[in-house]
Design a protein around this motif. Structure first.
Motif, PDB file in Angstrom:
ATOM      1  N   TRP A  74       0.830  -1.213   0.000  1.00  0.00           N
ATOM      2  CA  TRP A  74       0.000   0.000   0.000  1.00  0.00           C
ATOM      3  C   TRP A  74       0.860   1.258   0.000  1.00  0.00           C
ATOM      4  N   LYS A  75       2.054   1.173   0.575  1.00  0.00           N
ATOM      5  CA  LYS A  75       2.938   2.342   0.625  1.00  0.00           C
ATOM      6  C   LYS A  75       3.459   2.677  -0.766  1.00  0.00           C
ATOM      7  N   ILE A  76       3.853   1.638  -1.519  1.00  0.00           N
ATOM      8  CA  ILE A  76       4.267   1.867  -2.904  1.00  0.00           C
ATOM      9  C   ILE A  76       3.109   2.456  -3.703  1.00  0.00           C
ATOM     10  N   ALA A  77       1.905   1.923  -3.513  1.00  0.00           N
ATOM     11  CA  ALA A  77       0.730   2.413  -4.246  1.00  0.00           C
ATOM     12  C   ALA A  77       0.462   3.883  -3.940  1.00  0.00           C
ATOM     13  N   HIS A  78       0.566   4.272  -2.671  1.00  0.00           N
ATOM     14  CA  HIS A  78       0.314   5.667  -2.305  1.00  0.00           C
ATOM     15  C   HIS A  78       1.331   6.606  -2.953  1.00  0.00           C
ATOM     16  N   VAL A  79       2.593   6.198  -2.986  1.00  0.00           N
ATOM     17  CA  VAL A  79       3.615   7.043  -3.608  1.00  0.00           C
ATOM     18  C   VAL A  79       3.377   7.136  -5.109  1.00  0.00           C
TER      19      VAL A  79
END
Length: 589
Positions: free
Chosen positions: A356-361
């Motif tokens: 989810w962190k990669i997706a948010h960035v």
């Protein structure tokens, strides 16, 4: 040698074990472009993971996968210890396997190929497939923040070894390839994830050292079908026999996983001193040791699906990323014994934390510094896991089965995954008044029953926080029919939605739910302020397990902010100060 046209993707994942597939599945569900490769072929035999723990089952439920794995797994409810007694072993008092409060009061015994098949099929529903018999050959080490990462992949021939190794030498920073490849692919990716196991090519390519110990603990493992006079082969059993420890774990379709402990002196070694045992000899060693360890009970093996011997490494990678563009997860960044059943669970937890962190960035919802929290949170967990693994290994090395059983129960908050607590910039500790005495920021959101107010439909709180890439804001204002409680909620909502920027993140990155402590016969869903007035998102605390009582909600109400991975970022009193803290959090993320 054929070279295909370059392929562009958001994320390249190297390794299609449980961790790599979970990362691919999670990213694909969030609309992120993914390419996942694996060195194995479709018919390669392997073992590794043997089960999923309680918290991992919650994670699978959050992705809508629980029913798919439940139909094919073996729930493990029971644990039994056996001690050496005379010429055989004697049974101790049976106990519950999972002793901590959890949504799922059991583990799953399930083969790794089933875990992977469920994840693969779900991923394929998004149009993604695993590209098999591909291995990384070169990744540009000069990672530029604004440019895609260039990766060269080589297709392995059918004769390539089980590790998918490509013969290569380093020449002017590039790889030269031996005759066991016949074509190559060039990939350009915004991010690369190395989920390629304990001998990770990605980790070694970037010279990331492993810190820890290579122990002398020597074990064998096998997946088998049996006929036996041993009465408890469908329970998790820890057996301290005269010949060493034996562990049995029930599996799907009447299979069982067997672990047997060897004395290091029983190992054949190569010239460098490393254990080197042919596969046919390993199988007979493991099965013979199990037969002796279970005496006076008899056991025969009707089928051997997989077998191996191994020594135990207790190590953690020195770092988990390169410039927040290339990441490693699972066995690539932590190795330990399988005796506490953490392998696949740790890898899945890594993927769940990172995706989810990669997706948010990538979506522009967060700065790249958000990715720092992956290593901060998961490396600390891995260090705790290694410390626990050392205790487990010592307990099995000459200790009693009762001691091991007791230790697992004492540490069940950790082994189940329920007790994992994160500490990073994503955990808000601003000294605000406590609004929920029994909820701590950093832990996962606990389960509790609710009723949707509009139709009285029963609802599990955790199911309001699926892994869909959004934060969840749970408001506990108290009794909406009480003027002071209603007024406090109005003030909070006004403070939360007043800045113009708030409408952007409230509408895209955050879902808000209201949970009332009102009589459902008297309250109505549209009694709440306008920005909360969605009939699907207004609930009342249900009996007999009232959420207000379980969470220790204060008389002044509470607000709970939950991350996309289900961990609590903030648990505070419902106030304008809390609203300001939440707005600051999203401005800075």
């Amino acid at each position: 040698m054929a070279v295909n046209a370059p392929f562009y993707t958001d994320v390249l994942i190297i390794g299609a074990g449980p961790g790599g597939l979970m990362a691919a599945h999670a990213l694909a569900k969030l609309g992120i472009g993914v390419k996942i490769i694996d060195r194995r072929g479709p018919n390669d035999k392997y073992g590794n993971a043997d089960g999923l723990m309680s918290r991992t089952l919650e994670i699978w439920q959050s992705y809508g996968l629980f029913d798919r794995i439940a139909s094919r797994a073996c729930p493990v409810h029971l644990m039994i210890g056996y001690e050496q007694s005379g010429d055989g072993i004697s049974r101790s008092v049976p106990t519950t396997n999972v002793v901590v409060p959890a949504r799922y009061q059991y583990d799953f015994g399930v083969a790794p190929e089933i875990i992977e098949e469920v994840l693969r099929r779900s991923m394929e529903e998004t149009g993604h497939r695993v590209s098999q018999r591909l291995s990384p050959a070169y990744i540009d080490r000069a990672v530029c923040r604004d440019e895609p990462i260039k990766v060269i992949l080589r297709r392995l021939s059918l004769e390539s070894n089980i590790n998918g190794e490509v013969k290569s030498v380093l020449s002017n920073g590039h790889r030269e390839f031996g005759p066991d490849t016949d074509d190559s692919e060039i990939i350009f990716a915004r991010y690369v994830i190395g989920a390629d196991g304990a001998h990770s090519w990605v980790r070694r390519h970037f010279d990331i050292p492993m810190e820890g110990d290579q122990t002398e603990y020597f074990w064998g493992a096998a997946d088998v079908a049996v006929t036996t006079t041993f009465p408890d082969f469908r329970a998790k059993c820890v057996i301290q026999a005269a010949t060493g420890a034996v562990i049995l774990i029930p599996r799907e379709d009447d299979k069982i996983r067997i672990y047997v402990q060897f004395d290091p002196s029983e190992a054949a070694r190569d010239e460098s001193g490393r254990i080197s045992i042919p596969s046919d000899a390993a199988t007979s060693m493991v099965l013979d040791k199990a037969k002796i360890g279970l005496r006076p009970y008899e056991i025969s093996f009707t089928h051997v699906f997989w077998c191996t011997v191994f020594t135990v490494s207790q190590m953690v990678a020195a770092k988990y990323s390169v410039d927040n563009r290339i990441f490693i997860l699972g066995d690539a960044c932590h190795t330990h014994s399988p005796k506490a059943g953490q392998g696949a669970n740790a890898a899945i937890g890594d993927a769940h934390n990172l995706a989810w962190k990669i997706a948010h960035v990538l979506r522009g919802w967060a700065k790249s510094s958000l990715l720092d929290t992956y290593e901060i949170e998961r490396r600390r967990y891995a260090q705790d896991l290694i410390a626990f693994d050392k205790i487990i290994a010592e307990a099995l090395d000459g200790g009693t089965a009762a001691d091991y059983q007791s230790l697992l129960h004492q540490q069940n908050m950790f082994t189940s995954g329920i007790g994992i607590r994160y500490s990073s910039s994503l955990i808000i500790d601003a000294g605000l008044p406590k609004g929920a005495a029994h909820l701590e920021a950093g832990y996962r959101l606990p389960p509790v029953g609710l009723n949707r107010l509009a139709d009285w439909r029963p609802q599990e709180l955790q199911d309001l926080a699926p892994s869909d890439g959004t934060f969840k804001l749970f408001l506990f204002p108290g009794n909406i029919l009480c003027e002071s409680d209603a007024s406090r909620l109005e003030l909070f909502c006004a403070a939360l939605s007043s800045p113009p920027a708030a409408t952007e993140w409230l509408g895209t990155r955050v879902r808000i739910y209201t949970i009332l402590d009102s009589e459902k016969e008297k309250a109505m869903w549209n009694n709440v302020p306008l920005i909360l007035r969605d009939w699907k998102r207004v609930f009342v605390a249900a009996s007999p397990e009232n959420a207000y009582t379980k969470f220790g909600i204060s008389r002044e109400g509470a607000v709970v902010l939950v991350r996309p991975d289900g961990h609590v970022s903030l648990a505070s009193m419902l106030s304008t100060s809390a609203a300001a803290e939440i707005m600051t959090f999203f401005e800075n993320i």
